[in-house]
Design a protein around this motif. Structure first.
Motif, PDB file in Angstrom:
ATOM      1  N   HIS A   1       0.550  -7.326  10.233  1.00 29.43           N
ATOM      2  CA  HIS A   1       1.712  -7.382   9.346  1.00 29.43           C
ATOM      3  C   HIS A   1       1.908  -8.809   8.842  1.00 29.43           C
ATOM      4  CE1 HIS A   1       5.624  -6.376   7.699  1.00 29.43           C
ATOM      5  NE2 HIS A   1       6.217  -7.297   8.445  1.00 29.43           N
ATOM      6  N   CYS A   2       2.050  -8.971   7.541  1.00 30.52           N
ATOM      7  CA  CYS A   2       2.390 -10.239   6.912  1.00 30.52           C
ATOM      8  C   CYS A   2       1.398 -11.333   7.335  1.00 30.52           C
ATOM      9  CB  CYS A   2       3.836 -10.600   7.232  1.00 30.52           C
ATOM     10  SG  CYS A   2       4.540 -11.846   6.115  1.00 30.52           S
TER      11      CYS A   2
ATOM     12  N   SER B   1      -0.138  -4.754   6.315  1.00 27.99           N
ATOM     13  CA  SER B   1       1.243  -4.518   5.891  1.00 27.99           C
ATOM     14  C   SER B   1       1.853  -5.805   5.339  1.00 27.99           C
ATOM     15  CB  SER B   1       2.063  -4.018   7.091  1.00 27.99           C
ATOM     16  OG  SER B   1       3.441  -3.989   6.800  1.00 27.99           O
ATOM     17  N   SER B   2       2.553  -5.697   4.213  1.00 20.37           N
ATOM     18  CA  SER B   2       3.349  -6.808   3.656  1.00 20.37           C
ATOM     19  C   SER B   2       2.540  -8.085   3.445  1.00 20.37           C
ATOM     20  CB  SER B   2       4.561  -7.101   4.555  1.00 20.37           C
ATOM     21  OG  SER B   2       5.497  -6.063   4.472  1.00 20.37           O
TER      22      SER B   2
ATOM     23  N   GLY C   1       3.260  -1.318   1.725  1.00 23.22           N
ATOM     24  CA  GLY C   1       4.400  -2.042   1.188  1.00 23.22           C
ATOM     25  C   GLY C   1       5.672  -1.369   1.673  1.00 23.22           C
ATOM     26  N   TRP C   2       6.793  -2.103   1.648  1.00 21.74           N
ATOM     27  CA  TRP C   2       8.070  -1.585   2.153  1.00 21.74           C
ATOM     28  C   TRP C   2       9.134  -1.698   1.055  1.00 21.74           C
ATOM     29  CZ3 TRP C   2       8.289   0.564   7.029  1.00 21.74           C
ATOM     30  CH2 TRP C   2       7.168   0.349   7.844  1.00 21.74           C
TER      31      TRP C   2
ATOM     32  N   ASP D   1      11.673  -4.610   1.431  1.00 22.87           N
ATOM     33  CA  ASP D   1      11.101  -5.873   1.903  1.00 22.87           C
ATOM     34  C   ASP D   1      11.549  -7.016   0.997  1.00 22.87           C
ATOM     35  OD1 ASP D   1       9.491  -7.975   2.781  1.00 22.87           O
ATOM     36  OD2 ASP D   1       7.803  -6.649   3.213  1.00 22.87           O
TER      37      ASP D   1
ATOM     38  N   ALA E   1       7.401  -5.189  -2.181  1.00 27.54           N
ATOM     39  CA  ALA E   1       6.319  -4.218  -2.374  1.00 27.54           C
ATOM     40  C   ALA E   1       5.526  -4.476  -3.644  1.00 27.54           C
ATOM     41  CB  ALA E   1       6.898  -2.799  -2.379  1.00 27.54           C
TER      42      ALA E   1
ATOM     43  N   VAL F   1       2.504  -6.721  -3.106  1.00 27.07           N
ATOM     44  CA  VAL F   1       1.480  -6.351  -2.130  1.00 27.07           C
ATOM     45  C   VAL F   1       0.204  -5.843  -2.796  1.00 27.07           C
ATOM     46  CG1 VAL F   1       0.917  -4.724  -0.270  1.00 27.07           C
ATOM     47  CG2 VAL F   1       3.133  -5.893  -0.290  1.00 27.07           C
TER      48      VAL F   1
ATOM     49  N   GLU G   1       3.451   3.136   0.112  1.00 27.97           N
ATOM     50  CA  GLU G   1       4.736   2.445   0.176  1.00 27.97           C
ATOM     51  C   GLU G   1       5.671   3.222   1.093  1.00 27.97           C
ATOM     52  OE1 GLU G   1       8.039   1.200  -3.105  1.00 27.97           O
ATOM     53  OE2 GLU G   1       5.975   0.512  -3.441  1.00 27.97           O
TER      54      GLU G   1
ATOM     55  N   HIS H   1      11.484  -5.523   5.759  1.00 22.49           N
ATOM     56  CA  HIS H   1      10.283  -6.271   6.122  1.00 22.49           C
ATOM     57  C   HIS H   1       9.906  -6.095   7.591  1.00 22.49           C
ATOM     58  CE1 HIS H   1       7.289  -9.448   5.826  1.00 22.49           C
ATOM     59  NE2 HIS H   1       7.823 -10.042   6.881  1.00 22.49           N
TER      60      HIS H   1
END
Length: 250
Positions: free
Chosen positions: A96-97, A124-125, A200-201, A204, A209, A212, A226, A231
């Motif tokens: 994530h991230c 993710s993200s 994507g969120w 976030d 998103a 991303v 999505e 986040h």
């Protein structure tokens, strides 16, 4: 090209993974900036038939006395050493991230060695890695930023209580991660040699998103999904994320 200088970090495979990897397919989950393997505690032990194993880098939590890596390449080299006993079965990377560049660099390290590669990366993200960094903390002035406040905010947003006497230690980890991330450069022209699922969120506000998806097809074979959530929803592995992972980790 001469090999990149590495931080002298002893490889201790038994400390790299929480829990110890069981038999069968595995999902290796890379930690978010500023935290360690315990950030995956809310996750289920398994996603379908795939066991979730959190990666524990040196320099945090039960490895605080070990020097942290100063480059993604050094991290990937030592993690690849620790992964070698577990490459005889299906496995996946999840991140994530700010964890995503570490997962990518580890994939490239395994590819350089001719090792079996993960069946998929779930990212993710995080936007297209060759276009730069993402998230406001990767652009703040670290000489003036209040990283203690950011550390408290991280845990507050995740709904996790944090003892005040831990804030200094956690802030040091966050600062190191941000410093290391700023020196990261995606290998020019490289194509990710495994399929990538992008998440994507909808809520976030760190890596929205709409940041991303663009550009990833330039460096990888990608699928995009999505999910509803903020986040840090990723850290709690809500039902919609579990359903998504059950689909992609097959």
């Amino acid at each position: 090209m001469a090999p990149e200088p590495r931080t002298a970090v002893p490889v201790r495979p038994g400390r790299w993974f929480v829990p110890a990897p069981p038999a069968g397919p595995l999902a290796f989950a890379f930690p978010y900036a500023g935290v360690g393997a315990s950030s995956y505690r809310p996750w289920p032990a398994r996603i379908g038939e795939v066991a979730v194993v959190a990666v524990q880098p040196p320099g945090r939590e039960n490895r605080t006395r070990e020097p942290a890596h100063r480059t993604h390449r050094a991290f990937a080299h030592d993690l690849a050493d620790a992964l070698l006993p577990y490459l005889d079965r299906d496995y996946y990377f999840v991140g994530h991230c700010g964890a995503v560049p570490y997962a990518l660099e580890t994939i490239f390290e395994l590819e350089r060695r001719g090792c079996p590669l993960p069946r998929r990366l779930v990212a993710s993200s995080w936007g297209a890695p060759h276009r730069g960094l993402y998230g406001y903390l990767n652009f703040v002035d670290l000489s003036t930023a209040d990283l203690h406040a950011e550390t408290r905010l991280l845990f507050a947003r995740a709904g996790v209580p944090v003892r005040e006497d831990f804030v200094d230690l956690l802030t040091q980890v966050l600062r190191h991660d941000l410093e290391t991330q700023r020196d990261y450069s995606y290998p020019a022209g490289a194509r990710v040699p495994v399929p990538v699922t992008l998440l994507g969120w909808t809520g976030d506000d760190v890596v929205p998103a709409d940041q991303v998806r663009p550009g990833w097809t330039e460096c990888a074979q990608v699928e995009y999904e999505e999910l509803e959530g903020a986040h840090l929803a990723f850290l709690s592995c809500p039902a919609n994320l579990q359903r998504s992972l059950e689909h992609w980790l097959r």
